[in-house]
Design a protein around this motif. Structure first.
Motif, PDB file in Angstrom:
ATOM      1  N   VAL A 102      -5.270   0.841  -8.990  1.00  0.00           N
ATOM      2  CA  VAL A 102      -4.734   1.971  -8.221  1.00  0.00           C
ATOM      3  C   VAL A 102      -5.818   2.560  -7.328  1.00  0.00           C
ATOM      4  O   VAL A 102      -5.576   2.881  -6.150  1.00  0.00           O
ATOM      5  N   GLY A 190       2.458   2.629  -1.344  1.00  0.00           N
ATOM      6  CA  GLY A 190       3.107   3.212  -2.516  1.00  0.00           C
ATOM      7  C   GLY A 190       3.730   2.170  -3.426  1.00  0.00           C
ATOM      8  O   GLY A 190       3.665   2.279  -4.661  1.00  0.00           O
ATOM      9  N   LEU A 191       4.342   1.144  -2.838  1.00  0.00           N
ATOM     10  CA  LEU A 191       4.956   0.090  -3.645  1.00  0.00           C
ATOM     11  C   LEU A 191       3.898  -0.743  -4.368  1.00  0.00           C
ATOM     12  O   LEU A 191       4.120  -1.199  -5.495  1.00  0.00           O
ATOM     13  N   ILE A 193       0.993   0.404  -5.438  1.00  0.00           N
ATOM     14  CA  ILE A 193       0.553   1.249  -6.558  1.00  0.00           C
ATOM     15  C   ILE A 193       1.615   1.275  -7.653  1.00  0.00           C
ATOM     16  O   ILE A 193       1.296   1.158  -8.854  1.00  0.00           O
ATOM     17  N   THR A 194       2.880   1.406  -7.268  1.00  0.00           N
ATOM     18  CA  THR A 194       3.976   1.408  -8.251  1.00  0.00           C
ATOM     19  C   THR A 194       4.027   0.097  -9.018  1.00  0.00           C
ATOM     20  O   THR A 194       4.210   0.075 -10.245  1.00  0.00           O
ATOM     21  N   TYR A 195       3.875  -0.994  -8.295  1.00  0.00           N
ATOM     22  CA  TYR A 195       3.871  -2.321  -8.931  1.00  0.00           C
ATOM     23  C   TYR A 195       2.740  -2.428  -9.955  1.00  0.00           C
ATOM     24  O   TYR A 195       2.942  -2.926 -11.074  1.00  0.00           O
ATOM     25  N   LEU A 197       1.203   0.015 -11.622  1.00  0.00           N
ATOM     26  CA  LEU A 197       1.456   0.879 -12.773  1.00  0.00           C
ATOM     27  C   LEU A 197       2.536   0.320 -13.676  1.00  0.00           C
ATOM     28  O   LEU A 197       2.401   0.325 -14.907  1.00  0.00           O
ATOM     29  N   ILE A 198       3.623  -0.181 -13.088  1.00  0.00           N
ATOM     30  CA  ILE A 198       4.732  -0.708 -13.902  1.00  0.00           C
ATOM     31  C   ILE A 198       4.328  -1.995 -14.612  1.00  0.00           C
ATOM     32  O   ILE A 198       4.548  -2.158 -15.819  1.00  0.00           O
ATOM     33  N   ARG A 199       3.718  -2.912 -13.866  1.00  0.00           N
ATOM     34  CA  ARG A 199       3.398  -4.210 -14.465  1.00  0.00           C
ATOM     35  C   ARG A 199       2.336  -4.076 -15.561  1.00  0.00           C
ATOM     36  O   ARG A 199       2.415  -4.761 -16.587  1.00  0.00           O
ATOM     37  N   ARG A 201       1.882  -1.619 -17.501  1.00  0.00           N
ATOM     38  CA  ARG A 201       2.481  -1.010 -18.690  1.00  0.00           C
ATOM     39  C   ARG A 201       3.374  -1.997 -19.424  1.00  0.00           C
ATOM     40  O   ARG A 201       3.468  -1.966 -20.653  1.00  0.00           O
TER      41      ARG A 201
END
Length: 440
Positions: A102, A190-191, A193-195, A197-199, A201
């Protein structure tokens, strides 16, 4: 010997691909084919017209912003401003799952907004972020993808050099292009960073949390001064443009002066740093000028021969729906982007495609944003994705080009999602969708 324009078009495409495939640089390949076209179809007298066309482009005042932004990026690469930015962001996110990834994406976004340069940013992240992620046992493929995808954000986020060259070539407002590119550019960031964080986790083993002790709030606050110089440069450059105080070139000059002052104040400004940044600027600017010369000669010769009119009439004769044609153009850009430099694509393709776009009733600003998102994909597209080669130049020896390209897949998907959003939902992605109405 005279040829029909359709036959000439095929000769140009085949010849250009053949020259590029055997390693001839884009500028020389396109310039040679342009000269061939002049002698076959127009005559020697057209060479003077083509040279005047090239001259009128490179002496455009806004074109001066290109070497200025390159110079600013080169200065930033050689100073420790970027490293301090990375340390400041890392201090706040080091105990977050996927935090280093991130931090890399955020840093890349800020760096893109500072200078709009791509290659140097990827090299810088490869030197700063990649060793850190590998040391913490982050997944290699994901680490590589984060660096190259984030490092390519300079294509979209203003002050993007791609947007500047598109604006100069198509005679559209560069300031408007900058305004419209903000949302798609930040959406890609943003996508990413989202990717991450989600992956991380869903698969925690891809990004182990550092064993280093968490910092206290006071310790974290001590790193905040590292954020001030980059944010200050972004405010100076973009703030002066969007406020209407200056144009693109003046903003670039102010950015260079601000960068030099900051580096001097940090006692990092040396003759070696300045000379090295200047040398890199001359080399990069020379490459762009060479490609611009060749592509301008070819595009100009093809225009004089009536090529754009021929292509436009041929395509429009099929009476396809406007969005189908736009979709076909994006596919062609994706294919061209896998084999050609973006400068050559914008100079060669826009004289052909833009008349069609205007005839269909679409806004050239919106089409320019589509093109830039497409070129964002091209930086990761094998076999000649430039991002891979930039990273390979500083990556550890055990990381091969195949390893690098393997890490790109999910990030190419992210870029294609944003491309589809800009294409099919322009009212949500741009500010001026109401200003144009595509023909039914």
């Amino acid at each position: 010997m005279e040829f029909e324009i359709g036959t000439l078009s095929i000769i140009l495409i085949v010849g250009l691909l053949a020259l590029i495939s055997i390693g001839v640089p884009m500028g020389f390949a396109s310039g040679f084919m342009g000269a061939v076209l002049v002698f076959l179809y127009i005559g020697e007298h057209a060479l003077g017209i083509l040279l005047s066309r090239y001259y009128s482009l490179v002496v455009t005042y806004s074109f001066l912003s290109v070497p200025l932004f390159i110079f600013m990026a080169s200065l930033l690469e050689r100073s420790n401003i970027a490293r301090d930015l990375y340390d400041a962001l890392n201090a706040w996110l080091r105990k977050t799952r996927g935090g280093v990834g991130v931090v890399t994406a955020i840093m890349a976004t800020i760096m893109a907004a500072m200078s709009g340069i791509i290659g140097g940013e990827i090299v810088l992240l490869g030197l700063i972020a990649l060793p850190q992620m590998l040391r913490l046992k982050y997944d290699q493929d994901m680490s590589i993808g984060i660096i190259c995808a984030s490092g390519s954000l300079g294509t979209m986020i203003p002050p993007s050099i791609v947007l500047i060259i598109y604006g100069l070539t198509t005679e559209t407002s560069i300031t408007m292009l900058f305004q419209e590119a903000i949302v798609p550019g930040l959406m890609i960031s943003g996508l990413i960073i989202t990717y991450i964080l989600i992956r991380t986790r869903l698969q925690p083993h891809l990004a182990p949390i550092s064993d280093e002790p968490a910092l206290t709030l006071k310790e974290k606050m001590s790193y905040l001064p590292g954020l001030l110089p980059p944010i200050g440069i972004v405010i100076i450059v973009l703030g002066s443009i969007y406020s209407g105080m200056t144009g693109i070139t003046e903003a670039a000059g102010m950015g260079v002066v601000a960068t030099l002052i900051i580096i001097f104040a940090r006692k990092e400004l040396t003759w070696f740093l300045f000379k090295d940044a200047l040398t890199r600027t001359f080399k990069a600017s020379g490459t762009i000028l060479t490609i611009t010369f060749g592509a301008t000669v070819l595009a100009g010769a093809y225009s004089l021969a009536g090529g754009p009119k021929y292509v436009a009439e041929t395509i429009l004769a099929y009476d396809l729906k406007p969005m189908y044609l736009i979709f076909m153009m994006q596919i062609m850009f994706l294919i061209m982007g896998a084999f050609m430099d973006w400068v050559g694509i914008v100079l060669l393709a826009m004289p052909v495609f833009l008349p069609i776009v205007l005839a269909l009733g679409f806004d050239p600003i919106w089409f320019g944003i589509l093109f830039c998102v497409n070129m964002q994909v091209s930086f990761l597209s094998p076999p000649f994705g430039p991002a891979a080669f930039y990273l390979k130049s500083v990556a550890p020896p055990h990381i091969s080009l195949t390893d690098i390209f393997r890490g790109f897949a999910p990030f190419i998907v992210i870029q294609l999602i944003v491309l589809a959003c800009v294409m099919f939902f322009p009212e949500a992605m741009t500010q001026n969708f109401h200003e144009f109405k595509p023909k039914p």
